[in-house]
Design a protein around this motif. Structure first.
Motif, PDB file in Angstrom:
ATOM      1  N   GLY A 207       1.461  -1.072   0.195  1.00  0.00           N
ATOM      2  CA  GLY A 207       0.138   0.030  -0.038  1.00  0.00           C
ATOM      3  C   GLY A 207       0.636   1.316   0.081  1.00  0.00           C
ATOM      4  N   GLY A 208       1.884   0.948  -0.219  1.00  0.00           N
ATOM      5  CA  GLY A 208       2.846   2.491  -0.567  1.00  0.00           C
ATOM      6  C   GLY A 208       3.139   3.421  -1.660  1.00  0.00           C
ATOM      7  N   TYR A 209       4.321   3.623  -1.354  1.00  0.00           N
ATOM      8  CA  TYR A 209       4.584   4.331  -2.996  1.00  0.00           C
ATOM      9  C   TYR A 209       4.158   3.720  -4.426  1.00  0.00           C
ATOM     10  CZ  TYR A 209       6.624   8.824  -1.541  1.00  0.00           C
ATOM     11  OH  TYR A 209       7.157   9.597  -0.592  1.00  0.00           O
ATOM     12  N   VAL A 210       5.416   2.440  -4.096  1.00  0.00           N
ATOM     13  CA  VAL A 210       5.711   1.463  -5.415  1.00  0.00           C
ATOM     14  C   VAL A 210       4.366   0.836  -5.497  1.00  0.00           C
ATOM     15  CG1 VAL A 210       6.814  -0.069  -6.512  1.00  0.00           C
ATOM     16  CG2 VAL A 210       7.932   1.424  -4.727  1.00  0.00           C
ATOM     17  N   GLU A 213       1.728   3.593  -7.159  1.00  0.00           N
ATOM     18  CA  GLU A 213       2.677   4.043  -8.493  1.00  0.00           C
ATOM     19  C   GLU A 213       2.582   3.151  -9.235  1.00  0.00           C
ATOM     20  OE1 GLU A 213       5.490   7.197  -7.032  1.00  0.00           O
ATOM     21  OE2 GLU A 213       5.825   5.719  -8.287  1.00  0.00           O
ATOM     22  N   ARG A 230      -2.847  -4.683   2.863  1.00  0.00           N
ATOM     23  CA  ARG A 230      -3.638  -5.606   4.319  1.00  0.00           C
ATOM     24  C   ARG A 230      -3.531  -4.017   5.763  1.00  0.00           C
ATOM     25  NH1 ARG A 230       2.639  -6.295   7.329  1.00  0.00           N
ATOM     26  NH2 ARG A 230       3.342  -4.320   7.202  1.00  0.00           N
ATOM     27  N   SER A 231      -3.322  -2.932   5.689  1.00  0.00           N
ATOM     28  CA  SER A 231      -3.878  -1.646   6.145  1.00  0.00           C
ATOM     29  C   SER A 231      -4.067  -0.716   5.354  1.00  0.00           C
ATOM     30  CB  SER A 231      -2.400  -1.625   7.375  1.00  0.00           C
ATOM     31  OG  SER A 231      -1.610  -1.283   6.465  1.00  0.00           O
ATOM     32  N   ARG A 235       0.534   5.153   4.313  1.00  0.00           N
ATOM     33  CA  ARG A 235       1.089   5.432   5.292  1.00  0.00           C
ATOM     34  C   ARG A 235       2.325   6.454   5.514  1.00  0.00           C
ATOM     35  NH1 ARG A 235       0.440   3.176   9.979  1.00  0.00           N
ATOM     36  NH2 ARG A 235      -0.717   0.758   8.237  1.00  0.00           N
ATOM     37  N   GLN A 261      -3.836 -10.445   3.594  1.00  0.00           N
ATOM     38  CA  GLN A 261      -2.886 -10.299   3.785  1.00  0.00           C
ATOM     39  C   GLN A 261      -2.299 -11.381   3.383  1.00  0.00           C
ATOM     40  OE1 GLN A 261      -0.178  -9.288   4.704  1.00  0.00           O
ATOM     41  NE2 GLN A 261       0.609  -9.954   6.709  1.00  0.00           N
ATOM     42  N   VAL A 308       6.199  -4.486  -0.816  1.00  0.00           N
ATOM     43  CA  VAL A 308       6.041  -4.732   0.779  1.00  0.00           C
ATOM     44  C   VAL A 308       7.407  -4.114   1.521  1.00  0.00           C
ATOM     45  CG1 VAL A 308       5.111  -6.600   0.628  1.00  0.00           C
ATOM     46  CG2 VAL A 308       6.523  -6.900   1.409  1.00  0.00           C
ATOM     47  N   GLU A 358      13.519   8.397   1.763  1.00  0.00           N
ATOM     48  CA  GLU A 358      14.182   7.866   0.653  1.00  0.00           C
ATOM     49  C   GLU A 358      13.805   8.076  -0.494  1.00  0.00           C
ATOM     50  OE1 GLU A 358      12.661   3.338   1.290  1.00  0.00           O
ATOM     51  OE2 GLU A 358      13.244   3.833   3.555  1.00  0.00           O
ATOM     52  N   THR A 390       5.880  13.758  -4.380  1.00  0.00           N
ATOM     53  CA  THR A 390       5.092  12.884  -4.626  1.00  0.00           C
ATOM     54  C   THR A 390       5.031  12.498  -5.693  1.00  0.00           C
ATOM     55  OG1 THR A 390       5.217  15.223  -6.521  1.00  0.00           O
ATOM     56  CG2 THR A 390       3.684  13.803  -7.272  1.00  0.00           C
TER      57      THR A 390
HETATM   58  P1  NDP Z   1       6.499   1.208   1.198  1.00  0.00           P
HETATM   59  O1  NDP Z   1       7.450   1.449   2.421  1.00  0.00           O
HETATM   60  O2  NDP Z   1       6.526   2.864   1.170  1.00  0.00           O
HETATM   61  O3  NDP Z   1       5.761   0.474   1.434  1.00  0.00           O
HETATM   62  C1  NDP Z   1       5.273  -0.933   2.024  1.00  0.00           C
HETATM   63  C2  NDP Z   1       3.912  -1.265   1.494  1.00  0.00           C
HETATM   64  O4  NDP Z   1       4.071  -2.281   1.566  1.00  0.00           O
HETATM   65  C3  NDP Z   1       3.171  -0.916   3.163  1.00  0.00           C
HETATM   66  O5  NDP Z   1       1.877  -0.054   2.928  1.00  0.00           O
HETATM   67  C4  NDP Z   1       3.126  -1.501   3.733  1.00  0.00           C
HETATM   68  O6  NDP Z   1       2.093  -1.608   4.945  1.00  0.00           O
HETATM   69  C5  NDP Z   1       3.079  -3.087   3.278  1.00  0.00           C
HETATM   70  N1  NDP Z   1       3.543  -4.536   3.563  1.00  0.00           N
HETATM   71  C6  NDP Z   1       4.641  -4.306   4.494  1.00  0.00           C
HETATM   72  N2  NDP Z   1       5.092  -5.407   4.238  1.00  0.00           N
HETATM   73  C7  NDP Z   1       3.882  -6.267   4.304  1.00  0.00           C
HETATM   74  C8  NDP Z   1       3.147  -7.838   3.769  1.00  0.00           C
HETATM   75  N3  NDP Z   1       4.528  -8.629   4.382  1.00  0.00           N
HETATM   76  N4  NDP Z   1       2.213  -7.690   3.624  1.00  0.00           N
HETATM   77  C9  NDP Z   1       1.380  -6.903   2.575  1.00  0.00           C
HETATM   78  N5  NDP Z   1       1.569  -5.894   3.128  1.00  0.00           N
HETATM   79  C10 NDP Z   1       2.826  -5.762   3.273  1.00  0.00           C
HETATM   80  O7  NDP Z   1       7.841   1.141   0.558  1.00  0.00           O
HETATM   81  P2  NDP Z   1       7.816   0.982  -0.486  1.00  0.00           P
HETATM   82  O8  NDP Z   1       8.377   0.005  -1.619  1.00  0.00           O
HETATM   83  O9  NDP Z   1       6.353   0.900  -1.473  1.00  0.00           O
HETATM   84  O10 NDP Z   1       8.728   2.440  -1.129  1.00  0.00           O
HETATM   85  C11 NDP Z   1       9.934   2.793  -0.755  1.00  0.00           C
HETATM   86  C12 NDP Z   1       9.964   4.055  -0.343  1.00  0.00           C
HETATM   87  O11 NDP Z   1      10.429   4.607  -2.182  1.00  0.00           O
HETATM   88  C13 NDP Z   1       9.184   5.041  -0.130  1.00  0.00           C
HETATM   89  O12 NDP Z   1       9.686   5.463   1.298  1.00  0.00           O
HETATM   90  C14 NDP Z   1       9.977   6.277  -1.348  1.00  0.00           C
HETATM   91  O13 NDP Z   1      10.475   6.869  -0.310  1.00  0.00           O
HETATM   92  C15 NDP Z   1      10.353   5.501  -2.669  1.00  0.00           C
HETATM   93  N6  NDP Z   1       9.631   6.241  -3.350  1.00  0.00           N
HETATM   94  C16 NDP Z   1       9.283   7.132  -3.461  1.00  0.00           C
HETATM   95  C17 NDP Z   1       8.227   7.306  -4.401  1.00  0.00           C
HETATM   96  C18 NDP Z   1       8.103   8.783  -4.887  1.00  0.00           C
HETATM   97  O14 NDP Z   1       8.513   9.680  -5.397  1.00  0.00           O
HETATM   98  N7  NDP Z   1       7.402   9.344  -6.541  1.00  0.00           N
HETATM   99  C19 NDP Z   1       8.482   6.184  -5.665  1.00  0.00           C
HETATM  100  C20 NDP Z   1       8.648   5.039  -5.334  1.00  0.00           C
HETATM  101  C21 NDP Z   1       9.221   4.201  -3.745  1.00  0.00           C
HETATM  102  P3  NDP Z   1       1.553  -0.705   6.178  1.00  0.00           P
HETATM  103  O15 NDP Z   1       1.196   0.211   5.928  1.00  0.00           O
HETATM  104  O16 NDP Z   1       0.677  -2.041   6.573  1.00  0.00           O
HETATM  105  O17 NDP Z   1       3.076  -1.465   6.812  1.00  0.00           O
END
Ligand code: NDP
Ligand code: FAD
Length: 514
Positions: A207-210, A213, A230-231, A235, A261, A308, A358, A390
């Motif tokens: 549910g993060g950036y990657v 996007e 999952r959440s 965040r 999950q 993740v 990051e 962004t």
């Molecule tokens: P993030 O840490 O941002 O997100 C990870 C996501 O994976 C969260 O939603 C997390 O959920 C979920 N997760 C973690 N473990 C599990 C699991 N075992 N099962 C299911 N879901 C899981 O990581 P990203 O890789 O997306 O990005 C990393 C960094 O790279 C970003 O913080 C950013 O700084 C950089 N980035 C920047 C971009 C931009 O500038 N446009 C684009 C891409 C990356 P939960 O919240 O519940 O922990």
């Protein structure tokens, strides 16, 4: 004072540096490492960069330039743009363009164009290093002691001695633990841009950036795309904005498996990937932790992509030989404000350094400033506050400064004022595009000139808009500065300086008219 110190420092420096082949050795040729090395070389220093890409579990491998160039910002932004072009083609018909009914993208053409561009950037980096007399070693580095780095490639080994060492080794994508089949059958962002064939029906987990996007551009390219979260989404971002991003992805056809999950991934007899998951019980936020439904869900996909989060690769570096300490939880290198690690003369910048955002421009700026402090007498530290960012989802989310939640928690609701607006980009009017999620929020202090604390912009070209307003925030702009700024008409950015409805008023924040 500076005059007295400098001659002493340079005599001392000269004596010490004779023992080393290099004044600076950078391990990691990504955004931060290359910026630091090039800057040091500008100051006449003897500099080397060691960069090595360990193939992903699926065998993807690439050239010099690190994550941003090869498997991050650059190919991602181009995929995002390709997806936006698809939407543009649909709009074009409303604007009178006579186009074939079904416009489709050819993945292999797109991917091969992207690869060509990335390779030209790899080559460009090598040429730049050569021009600046920075020695490049395509070797995997590890410490023998704080000044001696061992570089290993498939057939060779080198030992380099440097007075200063900078760690800029970045991060790599994580695979989930305890999900049988995850590594065997899944890919990550290290692979998606290098696929020769379309991933077809794809499950993106995270549910993060990657995750957001990727789901956004895959859907925009016409693929059947599901996002398993999952959440919450995004965040750390303003959660009202994040939920509008999710809504917009849903409206564009991304299917959501929320509160789910993954349990296992298996290959079916037909060669497809069968993913099994469990769903969180429908309970309150506090109770959520480990309450899972007994029933499992299952669906078949062609591709499963894990997004993740990212992890360190510091285990390879033998940091203990230099006495460099890491955070036991994150594996990231502990650094001071000056980017120095627990070992004097060893520094860490970019994603690998604990507590740093990051992001590419952060790594670049930190690298340049470090080289200037080491070799040009500068004392300027990197300022990690109010870093703009962004999320390049189909509707982009730009953000700088405090979220509404953070400002409320830090200052109390009585001391902040939130200005907001829903607006319709003019370009959306002819094709009658849905603009329900185009939303702006500016968080300000409530008293006096109302200093701006945070700006959040959801809409087309949010990256471009937010970049400009980030400068205003850095200069200490207030709401009254915003009000007294003249707009550029007709743009989406002007909606920011036209904001007048406060959340507190409860009035409808929808912009009407011109
Ligand atoms: P993030 O840490 O941002 O997100 C990870 C996501 O994976 C969260 O939603 C997390 O959920 C979920 N997760 C973690 N473990 C599990 C699991 N075992 N099962 C299911 N879901 C899981 O990581 P990203 O890789 O997306 O990005 C990393 C960094 O790279 C970003 O913080 C950013 O700084 C950089 N980035 C920047 C971009 C931009 O500038 N446009 C684009 C891409 C990356 P939960 O919240 O519940 O922990
Ligand atoms: P990296 O660029 O990762 O470079 C580290 C280098 O060190 C790599 O080449 C690695 O192979 C090498 N290395 C590792 N260990 C060793 C060793 N032992 N010896 C030698 N070499 C080694 N940021 C943005 O600002 N905007 C974006 O739009 C954006 N999009 C992204 C999209 C994706 C999919 C991802 C994954 C990230 C994105 N990021 C974005 C984040 C950005 O890419 C990183 O913050 C940035 O690349 C970090 O730079 P770095 O110098 O710290 O490390």
């Amino acid at each position: 004072m500076a005059r007295l110190v400098r001659p002493f420092r340079s005599r001392w420096y000269h004596r010490v540096s004779e023992k080393y082949e290099y004044d600076l050795l950078v391990i990691g040729g990504g955004s931060g490492g290359l910026a630091c090395a090039k800057e040091a070389a500008q100051h006449g220093k003897r500099v080397a960069v060691m960069d090595y890409v360990k193939p992903s579990p699926q065998g993807s491998v690439w050239g010099l330039g690190g994550t941003c160039v090869n498997v991050g910002c650059v190919p991602k932004k181009l995929m995002h743009h390709a997806a936006l072009l698809g939407a543009g083609v649909r709009d074009a018909r409303s604007y009178g363009w006579d186009l074939p009914a079904e416009a489709k993208v050819d993945w292999s053409t797109l991917a091969s164009k992207l690869r060509d561009h990335v390779r030209s950037l790899n080559w460009g980096h090598r040429v730049q290093l050569q021009d600046k007399h920075v020695k490049y070693f395509n070797f995997r580095g590890s410490f023998l002691d704080k000044h001696t780095i061992r570089g290993v490639s498939s057939s060779k080994e080198v030992l380099l001695r440097a007075e200063n060492v900078v760690l800029a080794v970045g991060l790599r994508p994580k695979y989930p633990e305890n999900v049988p089949g995850a590594v065997e059958h899944g890919i990550t962002s290290d692979d998606i841009f290098w696929l020769q064939k379309s991933p077809e029906k794809t499950l993106v987990v995270g549910g993060g950036y990657v995750a957001l996007e990727t789901a956004g551009f895959l859907r925009g390219l016409g693929l059947d795309t599901t996002l398993m979260v999952r959440s919450c989404c995004l965040r750390g971002f303003d959660q009202e904005m994040a939920s509008l991003v999710s809504t917009s992805l849903r409206e564009k056809g991304v299917q959501f498996l929320s509160g789910c999950q993954p349990q296992r991934v298996q290959r079916s007899q037909e060669g497809r990937l069968q993913v099994t998951w469990r769903r969180r019980k429908d309970v309150s936020e506090e109770e959520q932790k480990d309450e899972w439904d007994e029933n499992e869900g299952q669906e078949e996909f062609d591709t499963v992509m894990w997004a993740v989060g990212r992890q360190t690769v510091t285990d390879d570096l033998q940091l203990e030989k230099a006495g460099v300490q890491t955070n036991a939880m994150t594996g990231k290198v502990l650094v001071g404000l000056d980017d120095q690690t627990s070992c004097p003369g060893v520094y860490a910048i970019g994603d690998v350094a604990e507590g740093r955002p990051e992001l590419t421009p952060v790594a670049i700026k930190a690298g340049r400033l470090l080289a200037q402090r080491l070799f040009a007498g500068s004392t300027t530290m990197m300022d990690y506050t109010n870093v703009p960012t962004t999320v390049f989802t189909p509707l982009e989310l730009g953000s700088v400064g405090l979220t509404e939640e953070k400002a409320t928690a830090l200052l109390s609701p009585d001391l902040i004022e939130v200005y907001h607006a829903y607006y319709k980009p003019l370009e959306y009017s002819v094709p009658n595009r849905n603009s329900n999620q185009c939303y702006i929020k500016v968080v300000c202090e409530r008293e006096g000139k109302q200093r701006i604390l945070g700006i959040h912009f959801l809409g087309p070209n949010a990256g471009e808009v937010t970049q400009g307003f980030a400068l205003a925030l850095r200069c200490g702009a207030s709401y009254s500065d915003l009000k007294s700024t003249c707009g550029i008409h007709p743009t989406c950015a002007e909606e920011l300086i036209k904001l007048q409805i406060t959340k507190r008023s409860g009035k409808d924040p929808t912009v009407t008219g011109c």
